[in-house]
Write an enzyme that holds these catalytic residues in place. Structure first.
Site, PDB file in Angstrom:
ATOM      1  N   GLU A 252       0.885  -1.176   0.000  1.00 27.25           N
ATOM      2  CA  GLU A 252       0.000   0.000   0.000  1.00 27.25           C
ATOM      3  C   GLU A 252       0.917   1.218   0.000  1.00 27.25           C
ATOM      4  O   GLU A 252       1.447   1.584   1.043  1.00 27.25           O
ATOM      5  CB  GLU A 252      -0.912  -0.070   1.226  1.00 27.25           C
ATOM      6  CG  GLU A 252      -2.238   0.582   0.995  1.00 27.25           C
ATOM      7  CD  GLU A 252      -2.184   2.056   1.326  1.00 27.25           C
ATOM      8  OE1 GLU A 252      -1.823   2.841   0.415  1.00 27.25           O
ATOM      9  OE2 GLU A 252      -2.490   2.403   2.460  1.00 27.25           O
ATOM     10  N   CYS A 286      -2.721   8.871   2.607  1.00 32.17           N
ATOM     11  CA  CYS A 286      -2.382   8.447   1.240  1.00 32.17           C
ATOM     12  C   CYS A 286      -3.521   8.715   0.247  1.00 32.17           C
ATOM     13  O   CYS A 286      -3.276   8.846  -0.940  1.00 32.17           O
ATOM     14  CB  CYS A 286      -1.977   6.986   1.229  1.00 32.17           C
ATOM     15  SG  CYS A 286      -3.184   5.931   2.014  1.00 32.17           S
TER      16      CYS A 286
HETATM   17  P1  NAD Z   1       9.850   7.144   4.362  1.00 33.32           P
HETATM   18  O1  NAD Z   1       9.729   6.789   2.941  1.00 33.32           O
HETATM   19  O2  NAD Z   1      11.216   7.281   4.949  1.00 33.32           O
HETATM   20  O3  NAD Z   1       9.101   6.072   5.290  1.00 33.32           O
HETATM   21  C1  NAD Z   1       7.791   5.641   5.048  1.00 33.32           C
HETATM   22  C2  NAD Z   1       7.500   4.509   6.038  1.00 33.32           C
HETATM   23  O4  NAD Z   1       8.334   3.395   5.733  1.00 33.32           O
HETATM   24  C3  NAD Z   1       7.815   4.850   7.488  1.00 33.32           C
HETATM   25  O5  NAD Z   1       6.837   4.266   8.310  1.00 33.32           O
HETATM   26  C4  NAD Z   1       9.172   4.215   7.762  1.00 33.32           C
HETATM   27  O6  NAD Z   1       9.325   3.793   9.115  1.00 33.32           O
HETATM   28  C5  NAD Z   1       9.128   3.009   6.848  1.00 33.32           C
HETATM   29  N1  NAD Z   1      10.440   2.629   6.342  1.00 33.32           N
HETATM   30  C6  NAD Z   1      11.392   3.437   5.826  1.00 33.32           C
HETATM   31  N2  NAD Z   1      12.460   2.713   5.422  1.00 33.32           N
HETATM   32  C7  NAD Z   1      12.168   1.420   5.694  1.00 33.32           C
HETATM   33  C8  NAD Z   1      12.865   0.200   5.507  1.00 33.32           C
HETATM   34  N3  NAD Z   1      14.069   0.141   4.925  1.00 33.32           N
HETATM   35  N4  NAD Z   1      12.261  -0.946   5.907  1.00 33.32           N
HETATM   36  C9  NAD Z   1      11.036  -0.930   6.478  1.00 33.32           C
HETATM   37  N5  NAD Z   1      10.330   0.193   6.668  1.00 33.32           N
HETATM   38  C10 NAD Z   1      10.888   1.355   6.276  1.00 33.32           C
HETATM   39  O7  NAD Z   1       9.077   8.481   4.533  1.00 33.32           O
HETATM   40  P2  NAD Z   1       8.473   9.244   5.768  1.00 33.32           P
HETATM   41  O8  NAD Z   1       9.161  10.567   5.861  1.00 33.32           O
HETATM   42  O9  NAD Z   1       8.320   8.456   7.004  1.00 33.32           O
HETATM   43  O10 NAD Z   1       7.023   9.461   5.175  1.00 33.32           O
HETATM   44  C11 NAD Z   1       6.862  10.336   4.092  1.00 33.32           C
HETATM   45  C12 NAD Z   1       6.431   9.662   2.855  1.00 33.32           C
HETATM   46  O11 NAD Z   1       6.006   8.326   3.067  1.00 33.32           O
HETATM   47  C13 NAD Z   1       5.230  10.391   2.315  1.00 33.32           C
HETATM   48  O12 NAD Z   1       5.626  11.321   1.377  1.00 33.32           O
HETATM   49  C14 NAD Z   1       4.373   9.326   1.739  1.00 33.32           C
HETATM   50  O13 NAD Z   1       4.656   9.174   0.378  1.00 33.32           O
HETATM   51  C15 NAD Z   1       4.786   8.061   2.395  1.00 33.32           C
HETATM   52  N6  NAD Z   1       3.835   7.509   3.344  1.00 33.32           N
HETATM   53  C16 NAD Z   1       2.779   6.843   2.834  1.00 33.32           C
HETATM   54  C17 NAD Z   1       1.858   6.306   3.672  1.00 33.32           C
HETATM   55  C18 NAD Z   1       0.680   5.559   3.146  1.00 33.32           C
HETATM   56  O14 NAD Z   1      -0.307   5.460   3.836  1.00 33.32           O
HETATM   57  N7  NAD Z   1       0.750   5.000   1.954  1.00 33.32           N
HETATM   58  C19 NAD Z   1       2.004   6.435   5.044  1.00 33.32           C
HETATM   59  C20 NAD Z   1       3.119   7.114   5.543  1.00 33.32           C
HETATM   60  C21 NAD Z   1       4.040   7.639   4.672  1.00 33.32           C
END
Ligand code: NAD
Length: 478
Positions: A252, A286
């Site tokens: 997702e 999202c």
């Molecule tokens: P990010 O891309 O660093 O992280 C997104 C999520 O993934 C976080 O919960 C983080 O803990 C997890 N994550 C990051 N690297 C990981 C790894 N190597 N293994 C497992 N999990 C990992 O970004 P962020 O600053 O936390 O969030 C911002 C962006 O993330 C937003 O711009 C949005 O696109 C996306 N986001 C999407 C949703 C959704 O519901 N689809 C939710 C939260 C964030």
């Protein structure tokens, strides 16, 4: 309870709640103040190996449990979540920032989802194929196996609920790693399942350095499925890790939801619904409505009404009942807003409202409206994940569809029109996993939630969410 002891921050591995001891810790921050709420223990590889062993053992037993046993646990957890709603909502608001009204609703939605899956787990039917007398061919459904699930911070109650409800109902075991930034509510959801009688090892809760945890778990052949919610970039990285052992995946990922408002739409209603949806969780959703394509005839009127409505939103600490929108969840978000909005204005967009941080402390951002935003502005292609609406006019149906489908994302899309024919045509033409016509309500326990294209694949919620935790086996007997 002091602000520093707002929640018991612990790991849950092999049926044991585990505190920090000599482990590394993550400082959990209140985004409304920037203050420290507590220290979260982080796992090491010894912890992860223990969790893998326990998940493997627990799966062998849980897969043999009856639907009644699973239903009892899920229904029990739903009841406990409702009983504990005030505490769970407060913990989530303190850690993530969104308003108490939102976190209370999120807790109830999670309880409803657990109730739905308590019923749905009785219906994992297969098929009996037509064969001559004396021969029998069956298609049966079996739980996929231990799941590694990664949940982000934006729905600190709902995301863990989604990652646990369907697998537990299907007979799978789960190692859940919620976001370290908002761990307390995830802990409460696991606690509700444990208190409702979930056997040790069926669900385990780990926090850590995300890349360390995902690499370790996804390298293990014990894990049969990856379930991830988060950004498309991280999703692609995890898909590559999962490919090495050909794991089943539910992804997702990000979105950039288009909103198409036709000139026959009920303008007042559309403004009210969309403004409320835009400010939900400060836009960190999202399926948040983001790219507003409004038909020329009503463009100016719509943008003016929407701007006026957004200016009236009361932004403040999510704990205050008067707040309609809380802070952004972490310092990365206002920094991203600044970059994207600056670029959009430099490209010729008009800033109609907001565009700045607000308040003296914490990560608050003003609800923002940008109009006449050109396609070349980065915000037209990059998910802003914040309280900003970007507007551009359109002339024809085909032009609106072309713009809506232009991006590699395909999660949610919205259309507003009073024409039944247009409603039908637009919902067919849009490339998205979910389309809202004259509504912004997307999620429901009985309906699949998920995207297409680079927004991911597989669905959560509904019978589809349960099916995503099952594999099929064909049995032929002669
Ligand atoms: P990010 O891309 O660093 O992280 C997104 C999520 O993934 C976080 O919960 C983080 O803990 C997890 N994550 C990051 N690297 C990981 C790894 N190597 N293994 C497992 N999990 C990992 O970004 P962020 O600053 O936390 O969030 C911002 C962006 O993330 C937003 O711009 C949005 O696109 C996306 N986001 C999407 C949703 C959704 O519901 N689809 C939710 C939260 C964030």
């Amino acid at each position: 309870m002091s602000a520093h002891a707002h929640a018991q921050l612990k790991l849950y591995i092999d049926g044991e709640w585990i505190g920090a001891g000599s482990r590394r810790v993550h400082r959990v921050i209140n985004p409304a103040t920037g203050g420290t709420l507590g220290e979260l223990p982080l796992v090491d590889t010894v912890d992860l190996d223990r969790a893998l062993l326990a998940t493997d053992r627990a799966f062998l037993k849980w897969r043999r449990s009856t639907p009644d046993e699973r239903a009892r646990v899920l229904k029990g957890a739903a009841r406990l979540i409702r009983e504990r709603v005030d505490h769970i909502a407060r913990v989530a608001t303190l850690e993530e920032g969104k308003t108490l009204a939102e976190t209370r609703l999120e807790a109830h939605v999670t309880a409803n989802l657990f109730d739905f899956y308590a019923e749905e787990c009785r219906r994992t039917y297969g098929r009996v194929l037509v064969r001559p007398p004396g021969a029998r061919s069956l298609v049966v459904k079996e739980p996929v196996g231990p799941v590694a699930a990664f949940a982000p911070w934006n729905f600190p109650i709902g995301n863990p609920g989604r990652k646990l409800g369907a697998p537990v109902a299907a007979g799978c075991s789960v190692i859940l790693k919620p976001a370290e930034e908002a761990p307390g509510a995830a802990i409460e959801i696991v606690r509700a399942l444990v208190d409702a009688g979930l056997p040790p090892g069926v669900v385990q809760l780990v926090f850590g350095v995300p890349d360390e945890v995902s690499r370790h778990l996804l390298a293990s052949p014990v894990i049969r499925k990856l379930s991830f919610t988060g950004s498309t970039a991280v999703g692609k990285h995890l898909l590559a890790l999962a490919a090495a052992t050909v794991k089943r995946t539910t992804m997702e990922l990000g979105g950039h939801a288009p909103v198409i408002v036709f000139d026959d739409a009920d303008l007042d209603r559309a403004v009210e619904l969309l403004a409320t949806a835009k400010c939900r969780n400060a836009g960190q959703v999202c399926v948040s409505p983001t790219r507003f394509y409004v038909q020329q005839g009503i463009y100016e009127r719509f943008v003016a009404a929407f701007t006026e409505r957004l200016r009236k939103v009361n932004v403040g600490d999510g704990l205050a009942e008067s707040s309609q929108m809380g802070p952004m969840a972490n310092p990365r978000r206002p920094a991203a807003m600044e970059r994207l909005i600056e670029d959009a204005v430099a490209c010729g967009s008009k800033l109609r409202a907001g565009g700045e941080r607000s308040g003296q402390e914490g990560f608050f951002w003003q609800p923002t409206v940008l109009s006449e935003v050109p396609v070349k502005a980065r915000i037209m292609s990059e998910e802003p994940f914040g309280p900003v609406a970007v507007f551009a006019p359109f002339a024809t149906f085909d032009e609106a569809v072309e713009q809506a489908n232009r991006l590699p994302y395909g999660l949610a899309a919205y259309a507003f029109t009073d024409s039944a024919k247009r409603a039908l045509l637009i919902s067919d033409a849009i490339e998205a996993g979910m389309v809202g016509v004259n509504t912004v309500q997307m999620a429901a326990a009985d309906s699949p939630f998920g995207g297409v294209k680079e927004s991911g694949h597989g669905a959560e919620d509904g019978p589809e969410g349960l099916d995503a935790c099952l594999v099929t086996k064909a049995i032929h007997q002669a």
